[in-house]
Enzyme design. Sequence first.
Site, PDB file in Angstrom:
ATOM      1  NE  ARG A 250      37.707  40.106  43.692  1.00 21.58           N
ATOM      2  CZ  ARG A 250      38.538  39.810  42.689  1.00 21.58           C
ATOM      3  NH1 ARG A 250      38.977  38.563  42.553  1.00 21.58           N
ATOM      4  NH2 ARG A 250      38.917  40.730  41.840  1.00 21.58           N
ATOM      5  CD  GLU A 279      42.249  37.993  49.224  1.00 24.45           C
ATOM      6  OE1 GLU A 279      42.782  38.936  48.581  1.00 24.45           O
ATOM      7  OE2 GLU A 279      41.601  37.090  48.672  1.00 24.45           O
ATOM      8  CG  HIS A 298      44.055  36.963  45.477  1.00 23.98           C
ATOM      9  ND1 HIS A 298      43.040  37.740  45.968  1.00 23.98           N
ATOM     10  CD2 HIS A 298      43.829  36.887  44.139  1.00 23.98           C
ATOM     11  CE1 HIS A 298      42.245  38.132  44.982  1.00 23.98           C
ATOM     12  NE2 HIS A 298      42.713  37.619  43.857  1.00 23.98           N
TER      13      HIS A 298
END
Length: 333
Positions: A250, A279, A298
């Site tokens: 994270r 993000e 991601h």
Amino acid sequence: MNILILDKIGTENLNLFQKQAPSNFLINCFTDNDSDNNRLLKEAHILVSKKIKIDRQFIENSPNLKFIQLMTNRSDKIDKKILNDKKIKASLLPQVGCIAVAELAMTLILSLSKKIPLGHNYTKNAEYLKMNIEPFKTEERKHNFQWMKIPNLFEVNGKSLGIVGFGEIGTELARRAKSFGMIVNYFSRTQLSKEIEEEEEINYQKFDELLSFNDFISLHLPHTNESEKMINKRTISLMKKDSYIINTSRGGIIDEDDLVSALKNNKIAGAALDVFLYEPLPAGHSFMKLDNIILSPHIGGGSGGARIKHVENLLNNILKFQNTGKPDYEISN
């Protein structure tokens, strides 16, 4: 076939199991009612567990037990001695999503060592034109090795990897790193048993020691108040100047401003990040202006659907035990 899940997984997850199970599988899970739980144990032919350690008491309270399926990739959730005593088979089951993240982390480690993004851009943009060299036809003993003269490429064989957080993903990464000849060390809030450390061929280090010792640092822990910005100016200063950091967990675990400063000033050699505080990574972010960092959007979890696939794999392995007596990932006693 009565299957009992020892974890309290809730109605939604239980329904997922029941929906995918063969018609002859009766699946239940533990509840808050001890009386019901004791009854379910007595009826169970198969026990399933993710986080609950299966000890002698569980097994002795399950007189019809034939098989144990763990929803994890390590054997520290089961008493192996009782398995041998009772002649009960048990299996592990690596999680699809954890494998996906571990594969990405290993890919990023290799990409950093070989500077793959830089080489790709140099080749795609024909940067050789700036070096006054001309293409020629290659043969077996006639070629233009490393024509862009990219510096500081190296092999990961013999390099050390420090894994912060040694759960399922950390375990999967360690196994992959060792296959490349890397030395694997780890830090976790709770040190693993000596048996598991020897089984996985890993060494425990305290957090500060791990940062200062290893060539690569890979983060695999949840974002909590405790882990918030744990990679910061102080902790980065402990790292070797030629070391790298990888984050596939994270974004908030890293103080991004401190990491940018460290990379700009070559306090460490580089970084590879799949996760960020915001993000998508905002346009114009300072990370985008650095040439010693690899960024990805991601993608660690793969294409998604890992939970459903994991349930499918679990049920298929139980079926394999039922039909052949030889499940995959069987634990040796």
